[in-house]
Design a protein around this motif. Structure first.
Motif, PDB file in Angstrom:
ATOM      1  N   ALA A 126     -49.124 -23.148-130.796  1.00  0.00           N
ATOM      2  CA  ALA A 126     -48.065 -22.922-129.817  1.00  0.00           C
ATOM      3  C   ALA A 126     -47.875 -21.434-129.577  1.00  0.00           C
ATOM      4  O   ALA A 126     -48.053 -20.617-130.485  1.00  0.00           O
ATOM      5  N   ASP A 127     -47.517 -21.082-128.334  1.00  0.00           N
ATOM      6  CA  ASP A 127     -47.219 -19.693-128.018  1.00  0.00           C
ATOM      7  C   ASP A 127     -45.764 -19.484-127.610  1.00  0.00           C
ATOM      8  O   ASP A 127     -45.319 -18.361-127.418  1.00  0.00           O
ATOM      9  N   ASN A 128     -45.015 -20.569-127.477  1.00  0.00           N
ATOM     10  CA  ASN A 128     -43.614 -20.500-127.079  1.00  0.00           C
ATOM     11  C   ASN A 128     -43.003 -21.876-127.322  1.00  0.00           C
ATOM     12  O   ASN A 128     -43.638 -22.887-126.997  1.00  0.00           O
ATOM     13  N   ILE A 129     -41.812 -21.927-127.893  1.00  0.00           N
ATOM     14  CA  ILE A 129     -41.168 -23.214-128.173  1.00  0.00           C
ATOM     15  C   ILE A 129     -39.721 -23.167-127.695  1.00  0.00           C
ATOM     16  O   ILE A 129     -38.976 -22.236-128.026  1.00  0.00           O
ATOM     17  N   ARG A 256     -36.595 -20.895-117.667  1.00  0.00           N
ATOM     18  CA  ARG A 256     -36.750 -19.432-117.713  1.00  0.00           C
ATOM     19  C   ARG A 256     -37.353 -18.988-119.040  1.00  0.00           C
ATOM     20  O   ARG A 256     -38.167 -18.063-119.091  1.00  0.00           O
ATOM     21  N   SER A 257     -36.965 -19.653-120.125  1.00  0.00           N
ATOM     22  CA  SER A 257     -37.479 -19.261-121.438  1.00  0.00           C
ATOM     23  C   SER A 257     -38.977 -19.515-121.564  1.00  0.00           C
ATOM     24  O   SER A 257     -39.658 -18.855-122.348  1.00  0.00           O
ATOM     25  N   LEU A 258     -39.501 -20.461-120.780  1.00  0.00           N
ATOM     26  CA  LEU A 258     -40.912 -20.819-120.879  1.00  0.00           C
ATOM     27  C   LEU A 258     -41.790 -20.097-119.861  1.00  0.00           C
ATOM     28  O   LEU A 258     -42.931 -19.753-120.163  1.00  0.00           O
ATOM     29  N   VAL A 259     -41.273 -19.891-118.649  1.00  0.00           N
ATOM     30  CA  VAL A 259     -42.107 -19.295-117.601  1.00  0.00           C
ATOM     31  C   VAL A 259     -41.830 -17.812-117.418  1.00  0.00           C
ATOM     32  O   VAL A 259     -42.588 -17.114-116.730  1.00  0.00           O
ATOM     33  N   GLY A 260     -40.732 -17.306-118.016  1.00  0.00           N
ATOM     34  CA  GLY A 260     -40.422 -15.886-117.912  1.00  0.00           C
ATOM     35  C   GLY A 260     -39.761 -15.545-116.595  1.00  0.00           C
ATOM     36  O   GLY A 260     -39.427 -16.410-115.779  1.00  0.00           O
ATOM     37  N   GLY A 261     -39.565 -14.271-116.385  1.00  0.00           N
ATOM     38  CA  GLY A 261     -38.926 -13.809-115.160  1.00  0.00           C
ATOM     39  C   GLY A 261     -37.438 -13.590-115.349  1.00  0.00           C
ATOM     40  O   GLY A 261     -36.799 -14.235-116.190  1.00  0.00           O
ATOM     41  N   GLU A 262     -36.888 -12.681-114.564  1.00  0.00           N
ATOM     42  CA  GLU A 262     -35.479 -12.331-114.673  1.00  0.00           C
ATOM     43  C   GLU A 262     -34.600 -13.122-113.717  1.00  0.00           C
ATOM     44  O   GLU A 262     -33.424 -13.330-113.971  1.00  0.00           O
ATOM     45  N   GLY A 263     -35.156 -13.533-112.591  1.00  0.00           N
ATOM     46  CA  GLY A 263     -34.362 -14.227-111.591  1.00  0.00           C
ATOM     47  C   GLY A 263     -34.161 -15.696-111.919  1.00  0.00           C
ATOM     48  O   GLY A 263     -34.663 -16.222-112.921  1.00  0.00           O
ATOM     49  N   GLU A 264     -33.418 -16.366-111.044  1.00  0.00           N
ATOM     50  CA  GLU A 264     -33.193 -17.794-111.208  1.00  0.00           C
ATOM     51  C   GLU A 264     -34.473 -18.566-110.904  1.00  0.00           C
ATOM     52  O   GLU A 264     -35.177 -18.260-109.931  1.00  0.00           O
TER      53      GLU A 264
END
Length: 302
Positions: A126-129, A256-264
């Motif tokens: 896994a790289d993110n949970i 957001r926690s999985l795909v990243g980015g600051e916006g909605e």
């Protein structure tokens, strides 16, 4: 969203039903996400989150657990984390090969947090949970649900059936597995988290009757993880669907926690969500029908 359904086999020869939800853009570079179902949930229970993730560029794999509700082998009366782990392992192994990746992002709801953390720690796959109301102290959760701590009892002293979240379950497979593995213990969760050098976030409700947020904070602290990754959410108790507004915020935070980015993150429309409900029931029927033509034959639906 385009969805492909197919079956995988565990090493023990049991059938696990899987759906792959892919973004319309074939060249999308978003994460590959494997979603593990919570107790009493099937693949379509997580359809809205899958739709959100796909809208934001992810490729999503969902599956029905063994000895559970849904399309995979077995009935929920025989539920155990061992069978969930076997299904999860087979799905993750298959996804890594199909997608050509060494690691996947993972979403776990409720009790499925326990095998997800163990598998990620053991196989470094896994790289993110992201944990949604993730259980960290399985023994205490069972006590809260059942009112009795059965895990130290002899098998012959156990009742034939107990009620867990409106489902009739034989407690003996669960108790028997605790003689072999320690996944139900909070110390096992600490051990797993301690070796994971990846982002792990647990989105927990303060008034959850299955998960004590104090236990989550204690576990993260013992594993030297950032307490900011224990995220309190405005969900009523352990039932995600009781507060649609809070659920929308939770799904946005998880995405957001999985795909990243600051916006909605991009949100699916109301019409898309309504359409999803009916299309996924039809997809279940299509998946079952595909087995009459030979196991493992994929079908696809847009």
């Amino acid at each position: 969203m385009p969805t492909e359904c197919f079956d995988v086999r565990t090493k023990e020869g049991r059938t696990v039903a899987v759906w792959r939800d892919g973004p319309p853009d074939k060249d999308a570079t978003g994460p590959v996400v494997v979603m593990a179902p919570g107790f009493g949930q099937r693949m379509r229970s997580s359809g809205v989150l899958a739709l959100m993730l796909v809208h934001n560029g992810a490729t999503v794999y969902r599956f029905d657990a063994l000895d559970h509700v849904g399309l995979s082998d077995g009935e929920i009366v025989d539920y155990s984390l061992t069978q969930l782990m076997q299904a999860l392992t087979s799905v993750v192994d298959t996804v890594r090969v199909r997608e050509g990746v060494d690691a996947v992002s993972m979403v776990a709801t409720s009790l499925s947090a326990l095998p997800v953390l163990q598998l990620a720690a053991d196989k470094k796959c896994a790289d993110n949970i992201a944990l949604m109301l993730g259980v960290v102290n399985g023994r205490q959760t069972l006590v809260e649900v059942l009112g009795v701590d059965y895990l130290d009892r002899e098998l012959d002293d156990l009742p034939d059936r107990v009620q867990i979240d409106k489902h009739s379950v034989d407690p003996r497979p669960i108790v028997a597995e605790t003689r072999v593995v320690d996944w139900w213990e909070m110390s096992a969760t600490v051990d797993a988290l301690s070796v994971l050098n990846i982002p792990v976030r647990n989105f927990v409700a303060a008034d959850d009757d299955w998960v004590d947020i104090a236990d989550v904070r204690s576990v993260f602290g013992a594993a030297n993880l950032d307490q900011r990754n224990v995220i309190e959410v405005a969900v009523s108790g352990h039932a995600l669907l009781r507060n649609p507004v809070a659920l929308k915020a939770l799904l946005s935070d998880v995405t957001r926690s999985l795909v990243g980015g600051e916006g909605e993150p991009v949100m699916p429309s109301f019409e898309e969500i309504v359409s999803l409900r009916g299309s996924e029931r039809e997809l279940e029927r299509s998946h079952l029908a595909s087995r009459t033509d030979g196991p493992g034959e994929p079908t696809e639906q847009n």
